[in-house]
Design an enzyme around this catalytic site. Structure first.
Site, PDB file in Angstrom:
ATOM      1  N   THR A  86       0.823  -1.213   0.000  1.00 50.28           N
ATOM      2  CA  THR A  86       0.000   0.000   0.000  1.00 50.28           C
ATOM      3  C   THR A  86       0.852   1.256   0.000  1.00 50.28           C
ATOM      4  O   THR A  86       1.949   1.266   0.576  1.00 50.28           O
ATOM      5  CB  THR A  86      -0.891   0.022   1.257  1.00 50.28           C
ATOM      6  OG1 THR A  86      -1.504   1.308   1.359  1.00 50.28           O
ATOM      7  CG2 THR A  86      -0.098  -0.216   2.525  1.00 50.28           C
ATOM      8  N   TYR A 137      -1.741  -0.079  10.113  1.00 47.48           N
ATOM      9  CA  TYR A 137      -1.966  -0.727   8.815  1.00 47.48           C
ATOM     10  C   TYR A 137      -0.743  -0.547   7.915  1.00 47.48           C
ATOM     11  O   TYR A 137      -0.190  -1.509   7.378  1.00 47.48           O
ATOM     12  CB  TYR A 137      -3.218  -0.130   8.155  1.00 47.48           C
ATOM     13  CG  TYR A 137      -3.380  -0.517   6.711  1.00 47.48           C
ATOM     14  CD1 TYR A 137      -3.630  -1.837   6.357  1.00 47.48           C
ATOM     15  CD2 TYR A 137      -3.283   0.444   5.693  1.00 47.48           C
ATOM     16  CE1 TYR A 137      -3.764  -2.192   5.017  1.00 47.48           C
ATOM     17  CE2 TYR A 137      -3.417   0.095   4.370  1.00 47.48           C
ATOM     18  CZ  TYR A 137      -3.654  -1.223   4.030  1.00 47.48           C
ATOM     19  OH  TYR A 137      -3.774  -1.572   2.711  1.00 47.48           O
TER      20      TYR A 137
END
Ligand code: UDP
Length: 329
Positions: A118, A142
């Protein structure tokens, strides 16, 4: 025995599109998914195994039964805000379980891995658009969990010669134009499906998280990339890795940013519906602007996104979204 790709998380949003794309392009797949978030009905191609990616015995069975040439891992928890509230859950699923999966691959001599990473590993950008050289500075668990796996993959290459391609998505969006699979999270936290819900009347309004960012209209700017374009990059990465037997990493975006307010306007125009907007405070862990530079993927992989306008991307999401509750997924 025919060769297969194992897609871990293949019942999820991006995983199901990767699965369809691979099968549409002549590859055979096996899907491993625990269905904690994915939908069995999204597994319309390949063989399905329900189970945990950290279940070593189950993986040994899969690797024995099928001739797996590569593993695609799309089975992470993905909600930024939740990762701030529940970091243990994110490190346990996204890091510890991924290590178990990699160990099972090493044990079974499967040495090609495509990892969904990501742009969140970059944190608040130091410059835009964000290329692969940008300093890593995650600002939420995350992002940290994905960054840790990227490091682990470097270590596994050195120790076990495990090849990997890291794909750093910007904002995955849209649905397959067939409208047979699409985005459907429980609970939904992503902007596009939530705005579509507001447009269709399934929710009263959309909350805009933060209007005081250092952006032209004060709301967060994101780079929305169609899920089938991400799927295309997975296939190209596989082919690159099989040919080169090496590691690489690519940022995948369209290179254009849209603010939350701009996106809501595009949804209104595509759906021809009004949307009630409620301005609210910032969400924990959100960066102001994330826009990707994908020149490397264009040059090295020959990646060419086909859905390059936000209108078209949202139209595909809308086609899926209008009656997704009546579909099997
Ligand atoms: N967002 C928002 N309202 C919502 C959901 C998201 O304003 O109900 C914003 C969020 O703060 C972010 C952008 O929309 O700036 C995209 O969020 P999303 O969760 O879709 O993806 P992310 O960028 O977190 O991966």
């Amino acid at each position: 025995m025919e060769t297969r790709i194992l897609i871990v998380g293949g019942a999820g949003y991006i995983g199901s599109h990767v699965n369809k794309y691979l099968n549409d392009h002549g590859y055979k797949t096996v899907i491993l998914d625990d269905l904690s978030y994915g939908h069995e009905a999204s597994v319309q191609w390949g063989d399905f195994v329900q189970g945990d990616m950290a279940d070593g015995q189950l993986l040994d069975k899969i690797f024995t039964k099928y001739k797996i040439i590569a593993v695609f891992h799309l089975s992470a928890f993905i909600a930024v805000g939740e990762s701030v509230q529940k970091p243990g859950m994110y490190y346990s699923n996204n890091v510890a379980k991924t290590v178990s999966l990699l160990e099972a691959m090493v044990r079974n001599k499967v040495d090609n891995f495509v990892f969904s990473s990501t742009c969140a590993i970059m944190g608040d950008p130091e410059y835009l658009p964000i290329d692969e050289k940008h300093p890593r500075n995650p600002i939420n668990p995350y992002g940290w969990s994905k960054f840790m796996v990227e490091q682990i993959l470097k270590d596994f290459k050195k120790a076990h010669n495990l090849n990997s391609v890291v794909l750093r998505y910007f904002n995955a969006s849209g649905a397959d134009p067939s409208a047979t699979i699409g985005e459907k999270h429980h609970p939904e936290t992503h902007l596009i499906p939530l705005v579509l819900d507001a447009a269709i009347g399934r929710r009263e309004s959309i909350s805009v998280f933060g209007t005081d960012y250092d952006t032209p209209d004060g709301t967060c700017v994101r780079d929305y990339i169609h899920v089938n374009d991400l799927a295309q990059a997975h296939l190209l990465s596989l082919e690159w890795m099989l040919k080169n037997q090496a590691c690489n990493d690519f940022n995948l975006g369209n290179g254009t940013g849209f603010s939350v307010k701009e996106l809501i306007e595009v949804v209104k125009s595509v759906t021809n519906k009004d949307v009630t907007v409620v301005e609210s405070g910032r969400r924990d862990g959100d960066a102001g602007t994330l826009i990707g530079a994908s020149n490397k993927a264009h040059e090295v992989l020959g990646w060419k996104p086909k859905f390059d306008s936000l209108e078209v991307i949202i139209k595909t999401a809308w086609d899926w979204h209008q009656d997704m509750s009546f579909k099997s997924s």
